[in-house]
Design an enzyme around this catalytic site. Structure first.
Site, PDB file in Angstrom:
ATOM      1  N   TRP A   1     117.587  40.843  25.827  1.00 25.11           N
ATOM      2  CA  TRP A   1     116.748  39.642  25.848  1.00 25.11           C
ATOM      3  C   TRP A   1     117.171  38.713  26.976  1.00 25.11           C
ATOM      4  O   TRP A   1     116.333  38.020  27.564  1.00 25.11           O
ATOM      5  CB  TRP A   1     116.798  38.950  24.482  1.00 25.11           C
ATOM      6  N   ASP A   2     118.453  38.677  27.298  1.00 25.35           N
ATOM      7  CA  ASP A   2     118.886  37.934  28.485  1.00 25.35           C
ATOM      8  C   ASP A   2     118.233  38.500  29.745  1.00 25.35           C
ATOM      9  O   ASP A   2     117.762  37.754  30.611  1.00 25.35           O
ATOM     10  CB  ASP A   2     120.411  38.013  28.631  1.00 25.35           C
ATOM     11  N   VAL A   3     118.246  39.814  29.862  1.00 24.83           N
ATOM     12  CA  VAL A   3     117.678  40.451  31.048  1.00 24.83           C
ATOM     13  C   VAL A   3     116.176  40.174  31.132  1.00 24.83           C
ATOM     14  O   VAL A   3     115.657  39.775  32.186  1.00 24.83           O
ATOM     15  CB  VAL A   3     117.948  41.963  31.028  1.00 24.83           C
TER      16      VAL A   3
ATOM     17  N   GLY B   1     115.570  36.511  32.023  1.00 27.34           N
ATOM     18  CA  GLY B   1     115.806  36.228  33.432  1.00 27.34           C
ATOM     19  C   GLY B   1     114.637  36.625  34.309  1.00 27.34           C
ATOM     20  O   GLY B   1     114.259  35.901  35.246  1.00 27.34           O
TER      21      GLY B   1
END
Length: 373
Positions: A159-161, A164
């Protein structure tokens, strides 16, 4: 390569994965990305993995090709210096994952610079705090990952990726709007929204609302189609995926099992024609395929599967991948202070068949004199 984002200036006040990845994505396409850190460096400068000398390879990887300044963000005077950097030159974009300081927020900065684009990552849509692993826990995916009864968070901060990259998309959409109208925009993305939107877009949430299907953990099998991992005669594990009837028929031809499955289909009165059929009858398919893999050395498996254009790959560790990187056009060699020379990725995006070479990440406050003189 002509840098696609040459002339775009981005001031990044961020930490950890999503917002630095947004900045990296832009820097790799030629934007001038300026990372703002507190004195002594940001908290993520010490995050693992580390080089033998203690340099964060994590930080270096996400901040390649950026410029860096270090200021006292608790000092009003230093925040004014950062604000002047943002509003004092040409059109600028701010990327941040904090709204702690109002004088560096959209309202204060856009009052001085109406064409400002301000991109903010929140944990939750209501402004609450969240990180990838807490978001994972609340979205259902860990209850379907791995095997056994316990939930399993994915080691990849997916989810971070995704967040971003969503930040970069929103930023570039706002930049296009600014090019057309001269107007700035405030863009916000919540990490939890990214995860929930993905679960909805893939149909998982609709399935839960509209059906009585009970999703369970299935290890390396693929829900709704046929895919699984197998061990060869010499102990190498491979993953195969059979999405279409053509893939299925090629797999049977590769393994010599066409007649066996034709007989099973007739005897048991079942079909292996569609994705759904193969998923439902995976308990019939897998033992026969496992027997073939278990009797066949890896070299022969690789040759046969490649010859028949099967979707497959051998499981490899990061250590096994490393010696092959220099052969890939995606990677270029850099000399990272504190870490040494190694092969680092360029942008996955090719423009006219080429990409900008990777550049080392900056040291703490490396560009203070250049940018804040």
């Amino acid at each position: 390569m002509s840098a696609l984002l040459a002339g775009l200036r981005v001031v990044e006040l961020s930490a950890y994965v999503a917002t630095p990845l947004c900045g990296l994505t832009l820097a790799q396409l030629g934007a001038d990305v300026i990372r703002v850190e507190p004195l002594g460096g940001a908290a993520d400068r010490t995050r693992w993995p580390l080089s033998d000398d203690g340099t964060s390879l994590y930080w270096s990887g996400l901040n390649k090709g950026k410029r860096a300044i270090a200021v006292d963000l608790e000092s009003e005077a230093d925040r004014r210096r950062v604000a002047d950097l943002i509003v004092g030159g040409g059109p600028c974009v701010v990327v941040t994952n904090t709204s702690r300081h109002a004088d560096l927020g959209y309202d204060a900065l856009s009052a001085q610079r109406p064409d400002l684009i301000h991109v903010l990552l929140d944990g939750r849509a209501d402004g609450g705090a969240a990180v990838d692993y807490t978001v994972q826990a609340g979205t259902g995916f860990p209850l379907l990952t791995g095997t056994g009864s316990a939930p399993v968070n994915h080691v990849l901060p997916a989810w971070d990726v995704c967040a971003g990259l969503y930040l970069a998309v929103g930023l570039l959409a706002a930049e296009r709007h600014r090019q057309l109208t001269g107007e700035g925009r405030s863009i916000r993305v919540a990490l939890e929204d990214v995860a929930l939107a993905t679960a909805g877009n893939l149909g998982y949430l609709a399935e839960a609302q509209l059906t009585d299907h009970k999703r369970t953990k299935s290890g390396n099998t693929i829900y709704g189609t046929y895919g699984d991992d197998f061990e060869t005669a010499d102990g190498v594990r491979v993953m195969i995926v059979l999405l279409t009837e053509r893939h299925w028929n090629k797999m049977l031809a590769a393994t010599g099992l066409s007649d066996a499955f034709a007989g099973l289909s007739k005897t048991l009165g079942i079909s292996f024609t569609t994705e759904s059929d193969r998923y439902r009858h995976r308990d019939v398919i897998t033992p026969l395929l496992a027997r073939w893999f278990g009797q066949t050395p890896y070299a022969q498996v690789a040759e046969v599967l490649t010859q028949h254009r099967i979707l497959w790959e051998r499981y490899r560790s990061f250590a096994e991948l490393s010696p092959t990187l220099r052969e890939l056009a995606l990677f270029g060699e850099i000399d990272q202070p504190g870490a040494g020379r190694h092969w680092a990725p360029k942008s996955p995006i090719q423009a006219d068949g080429s990409r900008l070479d990777p550049r080392a990440a900056p040291e703490v406050g490396q560009h203070n004199d250049e940018l804040l003189a």
